[in-house]
Design a protein around this motif. Structure first.
Motif, PDB file in Angstrom:
ATOM      1  N   GLY A  73      77.089 157.280 101.421  1.00 39.67           N
ATOM      2  CA  GLY A  73      77.751 155.990 101.397  1.00 39.67           C
ATOM      3  C   GLY A  73      79.187 156.123 101.860  1.00 39.67           C
ATOM      4  N   PRO A  74      79.968 155.062 101.830  1.00 45.14           N
ATOM      5  CA  PRO A  74      81.334 155.107 102.355  1.00 45.14           C
ATOM      6  C   PRO A  74      82.241 156.096 101.638  1.00 45.14           C
ATOM      7  N   THR A  75      81.965 156.400 100.366  1.00 42.10           N
ATOM      8  CA  THR A  75      82.785 157.371  99.645  1.00 42.10           C
ATOM      9  C   THR A  75      82.129 158.746  99.591  1.00 42.10           C
ATOM     10  N   GLY A  76      81.007 158.912 100.265  1.00 37.21           N
ATOM     11  CA  GLY A  76      80.316 160.188 100.286  1.00 37.21           C
ATOM     12  C   GLY A  76      79.185 160.303  99.293  1.00 37.21           C
ATOM     13  N   LEU A  77      79.143 159.430  98.295  1.00 38.87           N
ATOM     14  CA  LEU A  77      78.041 159.451  97.344  1.00 38.87           C
ATOM     15  C   LEU A  77      76.762 158.967  98.022  1.00 38.87           C
ATOM     16  N   PRO A  78      75.609 159.533  97.668  1.00 38.77           N
ATOM     17  CA  PRO A  78      74.375 159.134  98.345  1.00 38.77           C
ATOM     18  C   PRO A  78      73.986 157.703  98.022  1.00 38.77           C
ATOM     19  N   VAL A  79      73.413 157.021  99.025  1.00 43.29           N
ATOM     20  CA  VAL A  79      72.907 155.657  98.851  1.00 43.29           C
ATOM     21  C   VAL A  79      71.519 155.587  99.482  1.00 43.29           C
ATOM     22  N   ASP A  80      70.696 154.717  98.945  1.00 45.32           N
ATOM     23  CA  ASP A  80      69.370 154.471  99.510  1.00 45.32           C
ATOM     24  C   ASP A  80      69.499 153.402 100.584  1.00 45.32           C
ATOM     25  N   ALA A  81      69.275 153.793 101.811  1.00 45.95           N
ATOM     26  CA  ALA A  81      69.417 152.888 102.944  1.00 45.95           C
ATOM     27  C   ALA A  81      68.085 152.817 103.694  1.00 45.95           C
ATOM     28  N   ALA A  82      68.098 152.140 104.827  1.00 47.63           N
ATOM     29  CA  ALA A  82      66.890 152.024 105.630  1.00 47.63           C
ATOM     30  C   ALA A  82      67.265 151.645 107.055  1.00 47.63           C
ATOM     31  N   LEU A  83      66.354 151.904 107.963  1.00 48.54           N
ATOM     32  CA  LEU A  83      66.449 151.406 109.320  1.00 48.54           C
ATOM     33  C   LEU A  83      65.127 150.742 109.668  1.00 48.54           C
ATOM     34  N   ALA A  84      65.080 150.068 110.802  1.00 46.20           N
ATOM     35  CA  ALA A  84      63.869 149.358 111.207  1.00 46.20           C
ATOM     36  C   ALA A  84      63.414 149.895 112.554  1.00 46.20           C
ATOM     37  N   VAL A  85      62.104 150.071 112.712  1.00 40.42           N
ATOM     38  CA  VAL A  85      61.556 150.659 113.937  1.00 40.42           C
ATOM     39  C   VAL A  85      60.362 149.849 114.409  1.00 40.42           C
ATOM     40  N   ARG A  86      60.298 149.607 115.710  1.00 42.58           N
ATOM     41  CA  ARG A  86      59.115 149.035 116.330  1.00 42.58           C
ATOM     42  C   ARG A  86      59.001 149.615 117.735  1.00 42.58           C
ATOM     43  N   ASP A  87      57.842 150.160 118.030  1.00 40.26           N
ATOM     44  CA  ASP A  87      57.606 150.795 119.333  1.00 40.26           C
ATOM     45  C   ASP A  87      58.682 151.851 119.573  1.00 40.26           C
ATOM     46  N   ASP A  88      59.452 151.718 120.650  1.00 32.72           N
ATOM     47  CA  ASP A  88      60.447 152.753 120.968  1.00 32.72           C
ATOM     48  C   ASP A  88      61.865 152.324 120.642  1.00 32.72           C
ATOM     49  N   THR A  89      62.016 151.297 119.776  1.00 32.49           N
ATOM     50  CA  THR A  89      63.345 150.776 119.430  1.00 32.49           C
ATOM     51  C   THR A  89      63.591 150.881 117.937  1.00 32.49           C
ATOM     52  N   ALA A  90      64.784 151.326 117.574  1.00 34.61           N
ATOM     53  CA  ALA A  90      65.209 151.362 116.171  1.00 34.61           C
ATOM     54  C   ALA A  90      66.416 150.461 116.001  1.00 34.61           C
ATOM     55  N   VAL A  91      66.488 149.811 114.845  1.00 35.58           N
ATOM     56  CA  VAL A  91      67.640 148.983 114.487  1.00 35.58           C
ATOM     57  C   VAL A  91      68.361 149.661 113.330  1.00 35.58           C
ATOM     58  N   VAL A  92      69.621 149.983 113.543  1.00 35.82           N
ATOM     59  CA  VAL A  92      70.464 150.612 112.526  1.00 35.82           C
ATOM     60  C   VAL A  92      71.567 149.630 112.164  1.00 35.82           C
ATOM     61  N   GLU A  93      71.668 149.300 110.896  1.00 42.03           N
ATOM     62  CA  GLU A  93      72.707 148.387 110.419  1.00 42.03           C
ATOM     63  C   GLU A  93      73.775 149.200 109.694  1.00 42.03           C
ATOM     64  N   LEU A  94      74.977 149.186 110.217  1.00 43.87           N
ATOM     65  CA  LEU A  94      76.077 149.963 109.625  1.00 43.87           C
ATOM     66  C   LEU A  94      76.241 149.671 108.141  1.00 43.87           C
TER      67      LEU A  94
END
Length: 398
Positions: A73-94
Motif C-alpha cells: 500500500g502507499p505506506t508499504g503495508l500490504p493491501v489486498d488489491a486486484a486487477l482486471a484481465v480480458r483476452d490480452d488486455t489488463a486494467v490496473v487501477e492505481l
C-alpha cells in the motif's frame, strides 16, 4: 397481459457518485427505476469511469475477470488489491494499491507515501501474458513521481551513498543516480496506455505537488520539499534516458506517476473516458438505443473537461442517441448542460422534499436546500432509482 416492448433499448452508463454509490450500484438503481416506469424497455447497465477510482469496477462490470493480488500500500503495508484481465488486455487501477483510501486509518502521509504497489500490479499483469496494460490514474495518496512504481519493476534509484532510495516524494531530493536496469525486460514488450483525465505537467504551479499535494495532506513546507524532489527526479530521468517529458500533458497525474509511466515505461496517454469507452465497447452497446443515461456525483465545470458524463454524451451524440444525466448536485446552468449534449438532468438533491421534481432539471420550488446535500447522499440509492423513474416518465413515453 404482459407489457408491450418499447422499440430500442436504454443504456445506463453512470460514473460513481463519490461517497455515495459505486458506478455499478448507481447503474443498477437508475436502471431499476427505468424498468419500473417503462417495464417493456430493455435496459443495459454499463457503468463507466474516467481512469480514476472506479476504473477496475467498470472493467469488471463489462466482463473482465478479476485477478487478486497482495501488494504494498502507499505506506508499504500490504493491501489486498486486484486487477482486471480480458483476452490480452489488463486494467490496473492505481487507487487499488496507492490510493487515499489505502492509507492506514486514513492518516495522510504526503512526504512518504509511495507507488511501489502500482509497479507490483503491473508486474502481475505482465506475468499473465497480456499484451497491453491500461493504467488508470487518479485518487493517489502519493507524490513520488512514480519512483516507487519503477523500483518495483527493477529500476535502481540510489542516494549519494549508493543505498536504495527510501519511499516517498521527499526522499527524491536525495536521489543521486538512476539505473533503469531491467525495466524494459520487466515489461517484456507490453504496451502501457495511461488513462488520465488531467493534463497537468509534472512541475510548477499546475504541477503534481502544487495542485494535488494539498489534497493529500501536504502543507506549505511539504509542497516545497515535494517540488524539489520531483525536480531532482525529472533532471536525473532526463539524463538517464535522453528524454525530458516533465512538461508533457498528464505527467503530473497521480502525484507524478504519469511522468514515470511516460519517461520510463514508454507509455502513451489517452483521455480516460475515451479509453474506457473503447474497452467497454460502448459504441456497440449504444447502437440502436433510444436513450443513454449517464451521471456522477456532481455535474460541474470539471464535467465539461474530460469527465465521464461528458465523454458518454459525446459518444452517444456520434451515434445519434439522446442523453440524459443523473447528478447528486448540479453546478452548471441549463445552457451549459444542454450545450454539453444533455437532453435532461435529474438532480438528487432536488428529489428530497415533499413536492418532488417539477422543473426542466427536476428542480423544486423549495428554497431551503441546506439539509438536502447530506440527506441526498445518505439516500442516494433510493433517489437514484427515483431519478431513473422520472427520466423514463419524461423521455420514454409508451
Amino acid at each position: 397481459m404482459p407489457p408491450t416492448p418499447h422499440q430500442g433499448h436504454v443504456v445506463v452508463a453512470p460514473d460513481k457518485f463519490k461517497g455515495s454509490l459505486e458506478g455499478a450500484e448507481a447503474a443498477a438503481r437508475i436502471a431499476a427505476g427505468i424498468r419500473r416506469a417503462a417495464p417493456g424497455t430493455e435496459v443495459r447497465e454499463l457503468p463507466v469511469a474516467d481512469g480514476g477510482e472506479g476504473t477496475l469496477a467498470a472493467a469488471l462490470a463489462a466482463g473482465f475477470s478479476r485477478v487478486p493480488a497482495e501488494v504494498a500500500g502507499p505506506t508499504g503495508l500490504p493491501v489486498d488489491a486486484a486487477l482486471a484481465v480480458r483476452d490480452d488486455t489488463a486494467v490496473v487501477e492505481l487507487a487499488q494499491a496507492s490510493g487515499l483510501a489505502r492509507l492506514p486509518g486514513g492518516r495522510a502521509a504526503p512526504l512518504t507515501a509511495g507507488s511501489y504497489g502500482v509497479g507490483q500490479l503491473i508486474a502481475k499483469a505482465v506475468s499473465l501474458g497480456v499484451k497491453r496494460i491500461v493504467l488508470g490514474l487518479g485518487g493517489s495518496a502519493c507524490t513520488d513521481g512514480g519512483a516507487g512504481m519503477v523500483q518495483a519493476l527493477g529500476a535502481r534509484l540510489r542516494d549519494a551513498d549508493g543505498a536504495e532510495l527510501q519511499p516517498g516524494g521527499a526522499a527524491l531530493s536525495r536521489l543521486a543516480e538512476i539505473d533503469p536496469g531491467p525495466l524494459a525486460d520487466a515489461l517484456g514488450g507490453v504496451e502501457v496506455v495511461v488513462a488520465c483525465d488531467v493534463d497537468n505537467p509534472l512541475l510548477g504551479p499546475r504541477g503534481a505537488a502544487a495542485v494535488y499535494g494539498p489534497q493529500k495532506g501536504a502543507d506549505g513546507a511539504d509542497l516545497v520539499a515535494l517540488e524539489a524532489g520531483l525536480t531532482r527526479f525529472a533532471d536525473l530521468v532526463a539524463e538517464a534516458t535522453g528524454r525530458d517529458v516533465r512538461e508533457a500533458p498528464g505527467a503530473g497525474a497521480a502525484g507524478g506517476v504519469g511522468f514515470a509511466a511516460l519517461a520510463l515505461l514508454g507509455a502513451t496517454v489517452r483521455p480516460g473516458i475515451e479509453l474506457l469507452l473503447d474497452l467497454l465497447d460502448f459504441d456497440a452497446a449504444v447502437r440502436g438505443a433510444r436513450l443513454v443515461v449517464t451521471g456522477e456525483g456532481c455535474l460541474d465545470a470539471q464535467t465539461l473537461h474530460g469527465k465521464a458524463p461528458a465523454g458518454v454524451a459525446a459518444a452517444a451524440a456520434r451515434a445519434g442517441v439522446r442523453v440524459a444525466a443523473v447528478a447528486g448536485r448540479l453546478e452548471l446552468t441549463e445552457p451549459e448542460w444542454r450545450a454539453a449534449g444533455f437532453t435532461a438532468v435529474i438532480v438528487l438533491t432536488d428529489l428530497v422534499g415533499p413536492t418532488g421534481p417539477t422543473g426542466p432539471t427536476g428542480q423544486t420550488d423549495l428554497t431551503d436546500l441546506t439539509e438536502r446535500p447530506g440527506e441526498s447522499m445518505a439516500r442516494a440509492a433510493e433517489l437514484a432509482e427515483l431519478a431513473g423513474e422520472r427520466l423514463a416518465q419524461r423521455l420514454l413515453p409508451g
